[in-house]
Design a protein around this motif. Structure first.
Motif, PDB file in Angstrom:
ATOM      1  N   ARG A  91      -2.019   3.171 -12.042  1.00  0.00           N
ATOM      2  CA  ARG A  91      -3.316   3.678 -12.482  1.00  0.00           C
ATOM      3  C   ARG A  91      -3.609   5.079 -11.908  1.00  0.00           C
ATOM      4  NH1 ARG A  91      -5.966  -0.100 -15.095  1.00  0.00           N
ATOM      5  NH2 ARG A  91      -7.896   1.128 -14.987  1.00  0.00           N
ATOM      6  N   LEU A  92      -2.565   5.753 -11.478  1.00  0.00           N
ATOM      7  CA  LEU A  92      -2.738   7.046 -10.832  1.00  0.00           C
ATOM      8  C   LEU A  92      -3.480   8.041 -11.723  1.00  0.00           C
ATOM      9  CD1 LEU A  92      -1.954   8.666  -8.239  1.00  0.00           C
ATOM     10  CD2 LEU A  92       0.046   9.469  -9.513  1.00  0.00           C
ATOM     11  N   ASN A  93      -3.192   8.007 -13.016  1.00  0.00           N
ATOM     12  CA  ASN A  93      -3.801   8.973 -13.922  1.00  0.00           C
ATOM     13  C   ASN A  93      -4.988   8.420 -14.704  1.00  0.00           C
ATOM     14  OD1 ASN A  93      -0.485  10.209 -14.608  1.00  0.00           O
ATOM     15  ND2 ASN A  93      -1.985  11.052 -13.196  1.00  0.00           N
ATOM     16  N   THR A  94      -5.345   7.173 -14.426  1.00  0.00           N
ATOM     17  CA  THR A  94      -6.471   6.576 -15.166  1.00  0.00           C
ATOM     18  C   THR A  94      -7.685   6.344 -14.291  1.00  0.00           C
ATOM     19  OG1 THR A  94      -5.554   4.366 -14.790  1.00  0.00           O
ATOM     20  CG2 THR A  94      -4.956   5.472 -16.845  1.00  0.00           C
ATOM     21  N   ASP A  95      -7.500   5.991 -13.035  1.00  0.00           N
ATOM     22  CA  ASP A  95      -8.631   5.750 -12.135  1.00  0.00           C
ATOM     23  C   ASP A  95      -9.158   7.059 -11.551  1.00  0.00           C
ATOM     24  OD1 ASP A  95      -8.357   3.102 -12.625  1.00  0.00           O
ATOM     25  OD2 ASP A  95      -7.506   2.581 -10.669  1.00  0.00           O
ATOM     26  N   THR A  96     -10.452   7.082 -11.300  1.00  0.00           N
ATOM     27  CA  THR A  96     -11.067   8.239 -10.649  1.00  0.00           C
ATOM     28  C   THR A  96     -10.697   8.251  -9.171  1.00  0.00           C
ATOM     29  OG1 THR A  96     -12.922   8.115 -12.183  1.00  0.00           O
ATOM     30  CG2 THR A  96     -13.234   9.433 -10.184  1.00  0.00           C
ATOM     31  N   PRO A  97     -10.234   9.382  -8.649  1.00  0.00           N
ATOM     32  CA  PRO A  97      -9.850   9.446  -7.231  1.00  0.00           C
ATOM     33  C   PRO A  97     -11.018   9.142  -6.307  1.00  0.00           C
ATOM     34  CG  PRO A  97      -9.060  11.366  -8.445  1.00  0.00           C
ATOM     35  CD  PRO A  97      -9.990  10.648  -9.354  1.00  0.00           C
ATOM     36  N   GLU A  98     -10.701   8.654  -5.101  1.00  0.00           N
ATOM     37  CA  GLU A  98     -11.729   8.292  -4.133  1.00  0.00           C
ATOM     38  C   GLU A  98     -12.622   9.476  -3.778  1.00  0.00           C
ATOM     39  OE1 GLU A  98     -10.050   6.528  -0.698  1.00  0.00           O
ATOM     40  OE2 GLU A  98      -9.002   4.938  -1.790  1.00  0.00           O
ATOM     41  N   LYS A 139      -2.513  11.530  -3.543  1.00  0.00           N
ATOM     42  CA  LYS A 139      -3.268  12.765  -3.758  1.00  0.00           C
ATOM     43  C   LYS A 139      -2.322  13.917  -4.111  1.00  0.00           C
ATOM     44  CE  LYS A 139      -6.633  15.768  -1.430  1.00  0.00           C
ATOM     45  NZ  LYS A 139      -7.413  15.998  -0.181  1.00  0.00           N
ATOM     46  N   ALA A 140      -1.198  13.992  -3.380  1.00  0.00           N
ATOM     47  CA  ALA A 140      -0.224  15.051  -3.663  1.00  0.00           C
ATOM     48  C   ALA A 140       0.424  14.861  -5.033  1.00  0.00           C
ATOM     49  CB  ALA A 140       0.848  15.073  -2.568  1.00  0.00           C
ATOM     50  N   ALA A 141       0.627  13.599  -5.428  1.00  0.00           N
ATOM     51  CA  ALA A 141       1.260  13.324  -6.718  1.00  0.00           C
ATOM     52  C   ALA A 141       0.377  13.760  -7.879  1.00  0.00           C
ATOM     53  CB  ALA A 141       1.591  11.840  -6.834  1.00  0.00           C
ATOM     54  N   THR A 179       0.832  -1.197   0.000  1.00  0.00           N
ATOM     55  CA  THR A 179       0.000   0.000   0.000  1.00  0.00           C
ATOM     56  C   THR A 179       0.869   1.249   0.000  1.00  0.00           C
ATOM     57  OG1 THR A 179      -0.131  -0.008   2.413  1.00  0.00           O
ATOM     58  CG2 THR A 179      -1.870  -1.169   1.203  1.00  0.00           C
ATOM     59  N   VAL A 180       0.289   2.319  -0.523  1.00  0.00           N
ATOM     60  CA  VAL A 180       0.935   3.622  -0.541  1.00  0.00           C
ATOM     61  C   VAL A 180       0.005   4.594   0.160  1.00  0.00           C
ATOM     62  CG1 VAL A 180       1.817   5.483  -1.988  1.00  0.00           C
ATOM     63  CG2 VAL A 180       2.110   3.101  -2.706  1.00  0.00           C
ATOM     64  N   PRO A 181       0.504   5.391   1.088  1.00  0.00           N
ATOM     65  CA  PRO A 181      -0.357   6.348   1.774  1.00  0.00           C
ATOM     66  C   PRO A 181      -1.177   7.175   0.779  1.00  0.00           C
ATOM     67  CG  PRO A 181       1.802   6.318   2.786  1.00  0.00           C
ATOM     68  CD  PRO A 181       1.909   5.466   1.561  1.00  0.00           C
ATOM     69  N   TYR A 182      -2.476   7.278   1.068  1.00  0.00           N
ATOM     70  CA  TYR A 182      -3.356   7.988   0.145  1.00  0.00           C
ATOM     71  C   TYR A 182      -2.929   9.440  -0.037  1.00  0.00           C
ATOM     72  CZ  TYR A 182      -7.468  10.138  -1.907  1.00  0.00           C
ATOM     73  OH  TYR A 182      -8.296  10.835  -2.727  1.00  0.00           O
TER      74      TYR A 182
END
Length: 553
Positions: A55-62, A31-33, A24-27
């Motif tokens: 998938r940082l730039n493909t998935d919709t953020p929470e 978010k900052a990235a 896991t990576v801290p949310y």
């Protein structure tokens, strides 16, 4: 009926089996990235790259799936494509093809992992400019990497590479290529197509031939080279060439009009020929130590720009009279040669006769080489191991009007830098003030405009050194230095050697990794916890790469 029977066959390992979970990576980092376009996951013990990163730039953020209002700083729909991904100093063994989901990457740092192979999908990162792959276990480089037209820097040192794809020559914008410490036996002929390449490091391989392109710095030390191919003569922009620890029998013929430094120590060179010497029209430093040279030719006078000549540990028995005609020679090293016909006391020291008797043997003003016809003098001022509180004015007076190039006041009890060093401000190149009791460094030392090397002992890094932009070497080992300012160090554009070993540095600022001129950084024996000792042991390149990866984004 029992609920266990209704459930069918019972798994006896239920409650004991450990399911594999994704790292896991801290949310907050993700978010900052999305806002900054940069993500630093170095040194987190990752064994794989989490899918959320790919998938940082493909998935919709929470936060977009929650029924909340957004402030100006939380506009997730205005996110920035990821351009910089730092994954160094983890335990990655592979990289997924999903890396293609980050096509905006310009920097990808994977150094200091356990990668054994790379995915072909790397070839789809067409914006990539820096690819750092050093200190892994790669045995090959996928041909797809050679399609990265914008790639400027490719670092592959400390891997297991035995060969390179012929397509490497397609990296037309590559300026830096580090292939040191691999198992390369030869190089692709297409390497000559890399017309923008300025820095190529090939040391510590198994090369027996060479066909590099034109560049400014080439390091081919610690190979098995027996000669240098004609293609090397096309390297007209070459300024520094390192060929130490090979099997060369002749000085290479290098018609490089701007070559300033040539290092060919620890080879098998037996003689210097006029044809090779005549090519070195701009040479300033020539290292020939630890070879088998028996004589110096009269044509040594062709090296009119030479300032430093290292002939240590050869088989030289006599010196030519023409040596005295080198107008710019400042340093001549001859230790370890069976010289004859030269008085040993003149080779060692010449004492100032006009000093008063009690100081008669405390100063060396010239290293003098005497042949039958001429005298070559290199001026050195030594007053060391005397436990003196100051340097007597009588000694400075004795050395007056001499072009002193080297000063050694080490192992005394000096608490300040002698102000009369300024007497030699137009000539002094090297100063050794080690093992004294200095607590500060006078700003006047900045007036020594020719100074190249200085050896000091301090409790703190002297602020004045940051202003001495000509410095190439700073030796501060075995002190009590607790802090170093990398922002100020970056002003020293020529600094290549920095010794901070055995001090009190509790932490190493990541920005020190931006001091790109450093070729030798010594940090051993300090109490800092990072970088780890294993990284420090890998050498300067590994430390600088690690530090750069830790710079906050």
């Amino acid at each position: 009926m029992s609920r266990f029977k209704r459930a069918g066959k019972v798994d006896s390992q239920v409650g004991f089996r450990t399911e594999k979970t994704e790292a896991t990576v801290p949310y907050g980092l993700l978010k900052a990235a999305r806002k900054s376009g940069q993500l630093n996951l170095s040194g987190r013990g990752l064994t794989e790259v989490p899918q959320k990163v790919y998938r940082l730039n493909t998935d919709t953020p929470e936060e977009a799936q929650q029924n909340v209002s957004f402030g100006e700083s939380d506009r997730w729909w205005e996110q920035t494509d990821l351009t910089k991904l730092l994954l160094s100093s983890n335990q990655l063994t592979q990289l997924s093809d999903d890396i293609r989901l980050l096509p905006g990457l310009t920097t990808l740092d994977l150094h200091d992992n356990q990668l054994t192979s790379l995915p072909s999908a790397l070839g789809e990162l067409q914006e990539l400019q820096q690819l750092r792959l050093s200190h892994n276990q790669l045995r090959s480089l996928p041909v797809e990497v050679c399609t990265l037209k914008n790639l400027c820097s490719l670092t592959l040192q400390q891997n297991l590479l035995e060969s390179l794809p012929e397509e490497l020559g397609q990296l037309e914008n590559l300026t830096e290529l580090d292939l040191s410490n691999n198992h390369l036996n030869d190089l692709p002929s297409s390497l000559g197509c890399l017309i923008c390449l300025q820095k190529l490091n090939l040391c510590n391989n198994k090369l027996s031939c060479l066909a590099p392109p034109g560049m400014k710095l080439l390091d081919c030390s610690n190979n098995q080279l027996t000669d240098i191919p004609a293609s090397l003569s096309e390297m007209l922009a070459m300024e520094q060439l390192y060929l130490r620890h090979n099997k060369l029998c002749l000085l290479p013929k290098l018609p490089a009009p701007v070559l300033k430094e040539l290092y060919v120590g620890n080879n098998q060179i037996e003689q210097l020929e006029m044809e090779q010497l005549a090519c070195l029209t701009a040479i300033s430093l020539l290292e020939l130590r630890d070879n088998k040279i028996k004589t110096l030719p009269e044509e040594i006078t062709l090296l009119s720009t030479l300032t430093r000549l290292d002939l240590t540990n050869n088989d030289i028995t006599t010196l030519p009279a023409s040596l005295s005609l080198l107008p710019n020679l400042k340093v001549l090293l001859l230790e370890g040669n069976p010289l004859r016909g030269i008085r040993r006391d003149l080779l060692t020291v010449v004492y100032i006769s006009k000093c008063c008797s009690r100081f008669e043997k405390l100063v060396v003003v010239n290293y003098t080489l005497v042949t039958q016809r001429v005298r070559v003098t290199l001026y050195v001022f030594v007053f060391s191991e005397k436990q003196a509180l100051n340097i007597p004015d009588e000694l400075f007076d004795a050395a007056a009007d001499q072009p002193i190039t080297t000063v050694n006041f080490s192992k005394n009890q000096l608490t300040t830098i002698p102000p009369r060093l300024l007497d030699f401000q137009s000539s002094v190149l090297d100063i050794n003030l080690g093992f004294n009791k200095l607590t500060c460094c006078s700003p006047e030392i900045c007036n020594l405009l020719q100074l190249k090397h200085i050896d000091l002992r301090f409790k703190s890094f002297p602020e004045v050194l940051y202003q001495m932009v000509s410095l190439e070497t700073v030796l501060l080992g075995n002190n009590q230095v607790g802090v170093v300012d990398p922002c100020h160090l970056m002003r020293l554009a020529h600094l290549s050697t920095l010794d901070l070993s055995n001090n009190d540095l509790m932490n190493i600022p990541p920005e020190l990794g931006l001091c790109i001129s450093l070729r030798c950084l010594s940090l051993e024996g300090n109490p800092f916890r990072t970088p780890r000792a294993a990284i420090v042991a890998k050498g300067t390149d590994a430390v600088l790469e690690y530090l750069r990866s830790r710079i906050p984004t």
